[in-house]
Structures are given as structure tokens and as C-alpha cells.
Design a protein around this motif. Structure first.
Motif, PDB file in Angstrom:
ATOM      1  N   ARG A 111       0.817  -1.219   0.000  1.00  0.00           N
ATOM      2  CA  ARG A 111       0.000   0.000   0.000  1.00  0.00           C
ATOM      3  C   ARG A 111       0.854   1.275   0.000  1.00  0.00           C
ATOM      4  N   ASP A 112       2.006   1.217   0.701  1.00  0.00           N
ATOM      5  CA  ASP A 112       2.833   2.422   0.841  1.00  0.00           C
ATOM      6  C   ASP A 112       3.775   2.651  -0.343  1.00  0.00           C
ATOM      7  N   ILE A 113       3.636   1.850  -1.417  1.00  0.00           N
ATOM      8  CA  ILE A 113       4.458   2.075  -2.614  1.00  0.00           C
ATOM      9  C   ILE A 113       3.501   2.354  -3.785  1.00  0.00           C
ATOM     10  N   PRO A 114       3.151   3.617  -4.004  1.00  0.00           N
ATOM     11  CA  PRO A 114       2.131   3.936  -5.010  1.00  0.00           C
ATOM     12  C   PRO A 114       2.670   3.909  -6.442  1.00  0.00           C
ATOM     13  N   LEU A 125      15.983   6.368  -4.995  1.00  0.00           N
ATOM     14  CA  LEU A 125      14.900   5.437  -5.328  1.00  0.00           C
ATOM     15  C   LEU A 125      14.451   4.689  -4.071  1.00  0.00           C
ATOM     16  N   VAL A 126      13.251   4.112  -4.118  1.00  0.00           N
ATOM     17  CA  VAL A 126      12.821   3.183  -3.065  1.00  0.00           C
ATOM     18  C   VAL A 126      13.563   1.868  -3.294  1.00  0.00           C
ATOM     19  N   ILE A 127      14.087   1.275  -2.232  1.00  0.00           N
ATOM     20  CA  ILE A 127      14.764  -0.027  -2.367  1.00  0.00           C
ATOM     21  C   ILE A 127      13.773  -1.116  -1.969  1.00  0.00           C
ATOM     22  N   ALA A 179       1.429   0.323 -11.435  1.00  0.00           N
ATOM     23  CA  ALA A 179       0.150  -0.117 -10.864  1.00  0.00           C
ATOM     24  C   ALA A 179       0.338  -0.407  -9.384  1.00  0.00           C
ATOM     25  N   ASN A 180      -0.714  -0.185  -8.598  1.00  0.00           N
ATOM     26  CA  ASN A 180      -0.689  -0.674  -7.214  1.00  0.00           C
ATOM     27  C   ASN A 180      -1.818  -1.690  -7.078  1.00  0.00           C
ATOM     28  N   ARG A 181      -1.437  -2.923  -6.758  1.00  0.00           N
ATOM     29  CA  ARG A 181      -2.390  -4.033  -6.794  1.00  0.00           C
ATOM     30  C   ARG A 181      -3.268  -4.069  -5.545  1.00  0.00           C
TER      31      ARG A 181
END
Ligand code: R1P
Ligand code: URA
Length: 288
Positions: free
Chosen positions: A124-127, A189-191, A260-262
Motif C-alpha cells: 500500500r505504501d508504494i504507489p 529510489l525506493v529499495i 500499478a498498485n495491486r
């Protein structure tokens, strides 16, 4: 004595290029930006200062040129780890096999190979819109049933947890990417840790007209926690890259444009812009 590799095992085209990639050794730069979509190759090479070579065969479109003095090959792979096995083996042969004598070279050449691909988030926290670098690939494909390598304790623990959680009838694997490239390209970047699936729909829990065998695969993978290690996103190549990179001795990193966020069911309406941001980030960092 090194063994000559027979014609049937490593196929060379009459012009001296390697069978699937259609490249000769001199066509390949030591920094490779690999994309899934053949149309994305020119989205990378449009930023080059000069292009010395364009070639294509099947899904493998390649442009080699210079960006701020750095020689780079941008090349497409198509989709899936089966393509990545061919791609990585032939890239490696271009630098580590003498294609004329068919003997492995004594001096090993290490390539820097960076995947720039799209991906779906399972957290959820990675849009959508996030740019994410994969520290590890989690292979839900069967590639590593056909090769042997050593795994670290963490890799074994994650693979066991995935196996247990999904109750897979085959052996999954977990494998680290290049810490060197993660350090270079991961800045800003987000890792994350990326699950690689042998398909886009059922294997990623999507139901169109057929119910997947593991309908809650997203929840199951997203809730895995091995000493703080969590799985963040889905795509279709990363584990294959990391496995072949380890086997062949290359530095490999997978970068993901999250489109996409699943969990929230969001799909980015600006997916091309997100990929463009990732391409620009990658070029900037490799030329530094
Ligand atoms: C599926 O749409 C494809 O997109 C992702 C997946 O890994 C798969 O190849 O990557 P690319 O955008 O690089 O193709
Ligand atoms: N690529 C994938 O494989 N999955 C997604 O959800 C988005 C891109």
C-alpha cells in the motif's frame, strides 16, 4: 585445457553475430541498459549524443551509442525469464568466449547490466509513480531448477518462506542483485525486493476470465517478513537476471517504474512519463 564449445551449443550467424541477439562482440558496450519493450529502446537512445549501431532480431532490438562520453548499449529482451536466460548467456558469450576459436577466454570481462522495466506494487505504501530498485529477486519461475548455484542463508530463508506460504509444487528461489550497482543507481529510489512471475495474469493474482490457483497470492507474498525483509513488487524478469548474473559473473540491477498498485487497484495514467523518469535517472547515474 579449456573445451571448445561446439556449433550446436553456441550458435553463431554466418556474419559472425550471435544467434538470437544478432550482435557481434564489437557491437556491445560494457554498460547495458535492458528493457522489455522493443519500442522502449529508442526511448533510451533518444538521449544518446551519438548512435553507432542499430540492429534487431525477434524481440531483441539494440542501439549502441554514447551518452555524455559513456558507451552504452540499450537493448530489449521481450518478456519473461526464459528470454532473460538466452539474453544473458549470449551477452556473456560476446565478451567471455572467443567466437572464432569457440574457446572461453582466459580473462573474464564483467558487464554492468541494468534492467529498466515496469512493475506492479504489492504494498500500500508504494504507489504508482514510485521508482524502485530491486535489492533481491524472488523467483516464482522454474529457471533455477535447471542451474545450480550457492545461496546465502537469507536467500534460503526467504525462498523457504515463499515456498511454505504459497505451497508451490516446484522450488522457488531468492537471489541478490549487484550491491555495487544498487549503491550507484539506488540513490533517490525506493529499495525493494521483487517477485518475478512466469506470467502477468494468474501468476500475479489477476483474474480476467480464469480464477488463479492462488487467488490470494498478493496478500500471501506481501505479508512475508523475514527479519524485516519484505517483498514489494511484481514483474517478470528480475530473478532471471540476478540468477544468470551470479552464474556468469556480471553486475546486474533491476530498476522498476511502478505503474500499478495491486492493493489500491490504481493504474498510472502517465506510465510512459514514469518510465521516462526512470530512463533519465539511469542514464544520469551511469554517466557520473
Ligand atoms: C508485462 O507487462 C511486462 O512489463 C514488465 C514485466 O516484467 C513484463 O515484461 O517489464 P517491462 O516493462 O520491462 O516489459
Ligand atoms: N508488469 C508486471 O509484470 N506487472 C504489473 O503489474 C505491471 C507491470
Amino acid at each position: 585445457m579449456t573445451k571448445r564449445i561446439p556449433e550446436s551449443e553456441l550458435i553463431i550467424n554466418p556474419d559472425g553475430s550471435i544467434y538470437h541477439l544478432n550482435l557481434k562482440p564489437e557491437d556491445l558496450a560494457s554498460t547495458v541498459i535492458a528493457v522489455g519493450d522493443p519500442d522502449r529502446v529508442e526511448k533510451v537512445s533518444q538521449y544518446f549524443d551519438s548512435i553507432e549501431l542499430k540492429t534487431s532480431k525477434r524481440e531483441f532490438v539494440a542501439h549502441t551509442g554514447y551518452y555524455k562520453g559513456k558507451r552504452i548499449t540499450a537493448i530489449s529482451t521481450g518478456m519473461g525469464t526464459d528470454n532473460i536466460e538466452i539474453f544473458m548467456t549470449e551477452l556473456d558469450a560476446l565478451v567471455n568466449v572467443d567466437l572464432k576459436t569457440r574457446l572461453p577466454k582466459e580473462q573474464h570481462t564483467t558487464l554492468d547490466i541494468i534492467r529498466v522495466g515496469t512493475s506492479g506494487s504489492m504494498q500500500r505504501d508504494i504507489p504508482a509513480g514510485t521508482l524502485l530498485a530491486s535489492a533481491y529477486g524472488i523467483g516464482l519461475d522454474t529457471l533455477m531448477a535447471f542451474y545450480s548455484t550457492e545461496y546465502t542463508d537469507l536467500e534460503k530463508s526467504v525462498a523457504n518462506e515463499v515456498q511454505h506460504s504459497l505451497n508451490l509444487p516446484f522450488v522457488s528461489y531468492c537471489i541478490e542483485g549487484s550491491p555495487k550497482l544498487l549503491n550507484l543507481l539506488g540513490e533517490g529510489l525506493v529499495i525493494g525486493n521483487t517477485a518475478t512471475c512466469p506470467g502477468f495474469f494468474g501468476p500475479q493474482g489477476r483474474e480476467v476470465r480464469v480464477k488463479p490457483a492462488i487467488p490470494d497470492i498478493i496478500e500471501k507474498l506481501a505479508s512475508i517478513n523475514v527479519d524485516g525483509f519484505r517483498i514489494t513488487n511484481f514483474e517478470m524478469e528480475t530473478s532471471g537476471y540476478y540468477a544468470m548474473g551470479r552464474l556468469l559473473g556480471h553486475e546486474v540491477l533491476s530498476l522498476n517504474a511502478i505503474v500499478a498498485n495491486r492493493i489500491t487497484k490504481e493504474f498510472a495514467d502517465n506510465a510512459y512519463d514514469i518510465v521516462d523518469d526512470l530512463i533519465k535517472h539511469t542514464l544520469k547515474k551511469v554517466a557520473e
